[in-house]
Design an enzyme around this catalytic site. Structure first.
Site, PDB file in Angstrom:
ATOM      1  N   HIS A  60      -5.794 -32.095  14.297  1.00 47.54           N
ATOM      2  CA  HIS A  60      -7.217 -32.006  13.984  1.00 47.54           C
ATOM      3  C   HIS A  60      -7.962 -31.323  15.126  1.00 47.54           C
ATOM      4  O   HIS A  60      -7.663 -31.617  16.287  1.00 47.54           O
ATOM      5  CB  HIS A  60      -7.780 -33.413  13.778  1.00 47.54           C
ATOM      6  N   ASP A  99      12.603  -3.487  -2.995  1.00 50.02           N
ATOM      7  CA  ASP A  99      11.806  -3.071  -4.163  1.00 50.02           C
ATOM      8  C   ASP A  99      12.660  -2.441  -5.264  1.00 50.02           C
ATOM      9  O   ASP A  99      12.373  -2.609  -6.447  1.00 50.02           O
ATOM     10  CB  ASP A  99      10.725  -2.058  -3.744  1.00 50.02           C
TER      11      ASP A  99
HETATM   12  P1  FAD Z   1      10.515   0.644   1.485  1.00 49.99           P
HETATM   13  O1  FAD Z   1       9.722  -0.071   2.507  1.00 49.99           O
HETATM   14  O2  FAD Z   1       9.830   1.443   0.474  1.00 49.99           O
HETATM   15  O3  FAD Z   1      11.621   1.478   2.251  1.00 49.99           O
HETATM   16  C1  FAD Z   1      12.514   2.322   1.589  1.00 49.99           C
HETATM   17  C2  FAD Z   1      12.914   3.426   2.536  1.00 49.99           C
HETATM   18  O4  FAD Z   1      13.954   4.181   1.919  1.00 49.99           O
HETATM   19  C3  FAD Z   1      11.790   4.414   2.832  1.00 49.99           C
HETATM   20  O5  FAD Z   1      11.618   4.522   4.222  1.00 49.99           O
HETATM   21  C4  FAD Z   1      12.265   5.725   2.211  1.00 49.99           C
HETATM   22  O6  FAD Z   1      11.871   6.861   2.970  1.00 49.99           O
HETATM   23  C5  FAD Z   1      13.770   5.547   2.231  1.00 49.99           C
HETATM   24  N1  FAD Z   1      14.478   6.333   1.212  1.00 49.99           N
HETATM   25  C6  FAD Z   1      14.204   6.450  -0.104  1.00 49.99           C
HETATM   26  N2  FAD Z   1      15.101   7.241  -0.721  1.00 49.99           N
HETATM   27  C7  FAD Z   1      15.968   7.650   0.243  1.00 49.99           C
HETATM   28  C8  FAD Z   1      17.111   8.476   0.238  1.00 49.99           C
HETATM   29  N3  FAD Z   1      17.577   9.043  -0.880  1.00 49.99           N
HETATM   30  N4  FAD Z   1      17.738   8.686   1.406  1.00 49.99           N
HETATM   31  C9  FAD Z   1      17.319   8.115   2.553  1.00 49.99           C
HETATM   32  N5  FAD Z   1      16.259   7.309   2.603  1.00 49.99           N
HETATM   33  C10 FAD Z   1      15.586   7.068   1.470  1.00 49.99           C
HETATM   34  N6  FAD Z   1       4.346  -6.476   0.973  1.00 49.99           N
HETATM   35  C11 FAD Z   1       4.185  -7.652   1.571  1.00 49.99           C
HETATM   36  O7  FAD Z   1       5.099  -8.496   1.507  1.00 49.99           O
HETATM   37  N7  FAD Z   1       3.040  -7.962   2.278  1.00 49.99           N
HETATM   38  C12 FAD Z   1       2.019  -7.088   2.383  1.00 49.99           C
HETATM   39  O8  FAD Z   1       1.002  -7.389   3.013  1.00 49.99           O
HETATM   40  C13 FAD Z   1       2.150  -5.824   1.744  1.00 49.99           C
HETATM   41  N8  FAD Z   1       1.167  -4.906   1.821  1.00 49.99           N
HETATM   42  C14 FAD Z   1       1.338  -3.684   1.246  1.00 49.99           C
HETATM   43  C15 FAD Z   1       0.295  -2.765   1.332  1.00 49.99           C
HETATM   44  C16 FAD Z   1       0.435  -1.521   0.750  1.00 49.99           C
HETATM   45  C17 FAD Z   1      -0.703  -0.520   0.857  1.00 49.99           C
HETATM   46  C18 FAD Z   1       1.644  -1.173   0.079  1.00 49.99           C
HETATM   47  C19 FAD Z   1       1.829   0.195  -0.521  1.00 49.99           C
HETATM   48  C20 FAD Z   1       2.668  -2.083  -0.024  1.00 49.99           C
HETATM   49  C21 FAD Z   1       2.534  -3.357   0.547  1.00 49.99           C
HETATM   50  N9  FAD Z   1       3.535  -4.317   0.458  1.00 49.99           N
HETATM   51  C22 FAD Z   1       3.361  -5.548   1.037  1.00 49.99           C
HETATM   52  C23 FAD Z   1       4.799  -4.052  -0.248  1.00 49.99           C
HETATM   53  C24 FAD Z   1       5.909  -3.684   0.761  1.00 49.99           C
HETATM   54  O9  FAD Z   1       5.499  -2.568   1.524  1.00 49.99           O
HETATM   55  C25 FAD Z   1       7.204  -3.378   0.024  1.00 49.99           C
HETATM   56  O10 FAD Z   1       7.550  -4.461  -0.815  1.00 49.99           O
HETATM   57  C26 FAD Z   1       8.340  -3.154   1.020  1.00 49.99           C
HETATM   58  O11 FAD Z   1       8.057  -2.079   1.886  1.00 49.99           O
HETATM   59  C27 FAD Z   1       9.661  -2.881   0.282  1.00 49.99           C
HETATM   60  O12 FAD Z   1      10.669  -2.739   1.221  1.00 49.99           O
HETATM   61  P2  FAD Z   1      11.978  -1.861   0.911  1.00 49.99           P
HETATM   62  O13 FAD Z   1      12.769  -1.866   2.167  1.00 49.99           O
HETATM   63  O14 FAD Z   1      12.593  -2.312  -0.347  1.00 49.99           O
HETATM   64  O15 FAD Z   1      11.412  -0.390   0.603  1.00 49.99           O
END
Ligand code: FAD
Ligand code: NAI
Length: 474
Positions: free
Chosen positions: A446, A314
């Site tokens: 099917h 993200d």
């Molecule tokens: P994140 O999952 O946000 O993980 C980042 C991690 O970094 C977190 O654990 C955080 O604590 C940690 N962090 C941040 N800063 C620091 C720091 N300075 N030091 C140490 N750790 C840190 N996506 C889908 O594809 N399908 C779905 O069905 C879907 N449903 C969703 C439903 C909801 C309600 C929400 C809110 C989101 C949904 N998403 C879905 C989106 C999906 O959750 C995100 O796109 C995904 O989690 C992003 O992954 P990431 O690893 O980039 O970040």
């Protein structure tokens, strides 16, 4: 699969969401020494407060709704009741198993996990604030995978009480009588429909002229119709301006096409998007800046502008989807291990767990036309699918968008039963430059829902067997 070509490096991955933990495991598989720093929870947003808990609750809501509608099958179910506390505990159990699983996988791959908040202090240098105190780490490369957090709008600060973000909405203590949802995008619709199915009255306030902006309009129309049938009011061209609390009740002030309107409710859920998260990360210490929206810019190898620092998930740009982040994690790991890998996926599927579900991959009709394609479209309705009938879920259709000259599949957009599963076939077709004829010629078992994909592909050529296509008709 290619093996590592680079001798072992030490890599620090910041964040253990689906981008970070997948990257860490792949790095370990490729022989690198890996440390993951996570400030809150293994599995990140996705496993703890996103994809997994929301889909667990949505599955329960769909089940609850369905048992109320099976009398036409000759099944009368009486005494159905929802025990909210048990439902939330069941959901928490699933989250616990999966996050525990991630912990186990990291351990088995000999990835060191440091729980604490990371700050980049210099090139290859990270300081972690842990419960036990500060710890300094050094590595050859850093992968930033810190994800995103819910976006607030003026007048609606998340207080966990009057105004929920998605996080609180996934662990309610009690069901709201009337939930006002601000934002009719992915989360607003998924959770709005869930709460309606669990028994709340739901009103959705959306700024644009329809739900799910940017998605296939014909698919969205099916979802909007079905929300109306469910009894959800969707107010479009509407902006939430503020709210006041009177006793236990809230009064939300909205502006609809210049006119003021008030919505009385007992709970507000604000889902107007998410913002990339890099607060306190120390990007300035290595000369890294974010875009105006807060994203880190990367190239196809997941490299930021600073050598040795990568970004995935993200924080690295739209779409903010778990599977896109995981893919980027795999690419970053391969690049760090010395492989000539690039993010060259031709499309990222999108799945929306509304009722009915929606799924999409590749170009919309208008995007294909704007990109210079002469477009041919084939559609097949689930109303003509025997399998959909037997599931009592006949709303929706599959639409295949193809190039009229080459017949290459450019996009597939669907709304209906289990289309979030069906989209995998469409993604593979686009990745492999398949034609709609390839899809049509493939024998589909099917009776199954994917037959609708085959028939939509046949419909591109006016040859769908189970619907009548007037010869020459568009
Ligand atoms: P994140 O999952 O946000 O993980 C980042 C991690 O970094 C977190 O654990 C955080 O604590 C940690 N962090 C941040 N800063 C620091 C720091 N300075 N030091 C140490 N750790 C840190 N996506 C889908 O594809 N399908 C779905 O069905 C879907 N449903 C969703 C439903 C909801 C309600 C929400 C809110 C989101 C949904 N998403 C879905 C989106 C999906 O959750 C995100 O796109 C995904 O989690 C992003 O992954 P990431 O690893 O980039 O970040
Ligand atoms: P979103 O971007 O999907 O939707 C936000 C909606 O709020 C838009 O329709 C927008 O027009 C509207 N909006 C913005 N400001 C507003 C205002 N002031 N008043 C009224 N409406 C307003 O964001 P959402 O739903 O918060 O989800 C965030 C992201 O999380 C998604 O974009 C998606 O990337 C991811 N996600 C993915 C899911 C999936 O894959 N099934 C499920 C849930 C989230």
């Amino acid at each position: 699969m290619a093996q590592a070509t680079q001798s072992s490096q030490h890599v620090i991955v910041l964040g253990a969401g689906p981008a970070g933990y997948v990257c860490a495991i792949r790095l370990a598989q490729l022989g690198q020494k890996v440390t993951v720093v996570e400030k809150e929870f293994l599995g990140g947003t996705c496993l703890n407060v996103g994809c997994i808990p929301s889909k667990a609750l949505i599955a329960a809501g769909a089940f609850l709704d369905k048992v109320g509608h099976v009398s036409t099958m000759g099944i009368t179910v009486t005494g159905v009741k929802l025990e909210l506390e048990k439902l939330i505990a069941w959901k928490a159990g699933i989250v616990g198993k999966l996050t525990g699983g991630v912990g186990g996988l990291l351990k088995n791959h000999k990835v060191e996990v440091v729980m604490g908040t990371a700050t980049i202090t210099g090139k290859g240098k990270v300081r972690v604030a842990t419960k036990e105190g500060k710890r300094d780490l050094e590595a050859d490369s850093i992968v930033i995978a810190t994800g995103s957090v819910p976006l607030a709008i003026p007048g609606f600060d998340f207080d966990g009480n009057h105004v929920w973000s998605s996080t609180e909405a996934l662990a309610p203590k009690q069901l709201p009588k009337h939930l006002v949802v601000i934002g009719g995008g992915y989360i607003g619709l998924e959770l709005g429909i869930l709460y309606k199915k669990l028994g709340s009255k739901v009103t959705v306030v959306e700024a644009t002229d329809g739900a799910l902006p940017g998605q296939d309009k014909e698919c969205v129309a099916v979802i909007e119709r079905s929300m109306k049938k469910l009894g959800i009011e969707l107010i479009t061209k509407a902006f939430a301006k503020g709210y006041e609390v009177k006793g236990g009740e809230k009064r939300v002030r909205i502006e609809v096409e210049g006119k003021e309107r008030f919505l009385d409710c007992d709970q507000i859920l604000c889902t107007v998007g998410r913002k990339p998260y890099s607060a306190g990360l120390g990007l300035e210490n290595v000369g890294l800046a974010t875009t105006k929206q807060g994203f880190l810019e990367i190239d196809k190898k997941m490299r930021t502008k600073v050598a040795g620092i990568y970004a995935i998930g993200d924080i690295a740009g739209q779409p903010m989807l778990a599977h896109k982040g995981s893919k980027e994690g795999l690419v970053a790991a391969a690049v760090i291990a010395g492989q000539n890998e690039e993010y060259d996926s031709r499309c990222v599927p999108a799945v929306i767990f509304t009722a009915p579900e929606m799924a999409s991959v590749g170009l919309l009709e208008e995007q294909a036309a704007a990109a210079g394609h002469k477009v041919k479209v084939g559609k097949f309705p689930f109303a003509a699918s025997g399998r959909a009938m037997s599931l009592m879920e006949t709303e929706g259709f599959v639409k295949v968008v193809a190039d009229a000259e080459t017949d290459e599949v450019l996009g597939v957009h669907m709304v209906g039963p289990e289309v979030t599963e069906l989209v995998a076939e469409a993604a593979l077709a686009i990745e492999m430059h398949a034609t709609s004829e390839d899809l049509a010629r493939t024998i589909h078992a099917h009776p199954t829902l994917p037959e609708a994909m085959m028939e939509a592909a046949e419909a591109v050529h006016g040859m769908a067997v189970h619907i009548f296509q007037k010869p020459g008709a568009k």
